[in-house]
Design an enzyme around this catalytic site. Structure first.
Site, short mmCIF file in Angstrom:
data_model
loop_
_atom_site.label_atom_id
_atom_site.label_comp_id
_atom_site.label_asym_id
_atom_site.label_seq_id
_atom_site.Cartn_x
_atom_site.Cartn_y
_atom_site.Cartn_z
N PRO A 116 -24.25 -13.88 10.19
CA PRO A 116 -24.43 -14.41 8.83
C PRO A 116 -25.11 -15.77 8.72
O PRO A 116 -24.51 -16.77 8.28
CB PRO A 116 -22.99 -14.47 8.31
CG PRO A 116 -22.19 -14.76 9.54
CD PRO A 116 -22.87 -13.98 10.64
N CYS A 117 -26.38 -15.84 9.06
CA CYS A 117 -27.13 -17.09 8.95
C CYS A 117 -27.22 -17.55 7.49
O CYS A 117 -27.42 -18.73 7.22
CB CYS A 117 -28.50 -16.97 9.58
SG CYS A 117 -29.51 -15.61 8.97
#
Length: 152
Positions: A116-117
């Site tokens: 989850p950047c």
């Protein structure tokens, strides 16, 4: 390499698998000539659950290609809870590096959404996003998670 494309609320994505591991999620449709593998079916099902608010976590075998440093940053990103954000500085402190280096690792993330950047933000705003749709997509993912976090 096997791949399968699916529609999502943030546009079409293609899930790629090699040797039983998810190695990439790319934006857009890709043509697949091989049968869909079990791990790709699981990835697509978990993505659908995520986008429908039925799940807040992914449980898939991942094998993103990257340097040892990038791997360390991506692993730390996976510690950011659903519905929360960390600044580039906080993540940098976690992996003992500079915020700019974290930003570069975020931009190189080959498995967005699952790694989850989009949960990594600037101290003074949303920061950047290298995925299709750029900040519009990042905002949509954060809004989705915030909505779902309130429902749980």
């Amino acid at each position: 390499m096997r791949q399968f494309s699916t529609s999502t609320p943030v546009g079409p994505v293609s899930v790629e698998e090699t040797d039983g591991h998810i190695v990439r999620i790319s934006w857009g449709y890709a043509e697949s000539v091989e049968p869909i593998s079990l791990v790709i079916r699981q990835a697509v099902a978990q993505l659908n659950d995520y986008f429908h608010g039925d799940s807040t976590a992914f449980d898939l075998p991942l094998a993103p290609a990257g340097s040892a440093f990038q791997q360390r940053v991506w692993l730390a990103m996976c510690e950011i809870p659903h519905g929360e954000t960390w600044t580039y500085g906080k993540l940098a402190a976690r992996v003992k590096t500079a915020p700019r280096a974290v930003g570069k690792a975020c931009a190189a993330n080959p498995i967005p959404i699952i790694i989850p950047c989009h949960r990594v933000v600037a101290a003074d705003g949303i920061g950047g996003y290298s995925g299709s749709g750029s900040l519009k997509t990042k905002s949509a993912l954060l809004d989705l998670e915030n909505r779902n976090a309130r429902l749980i």
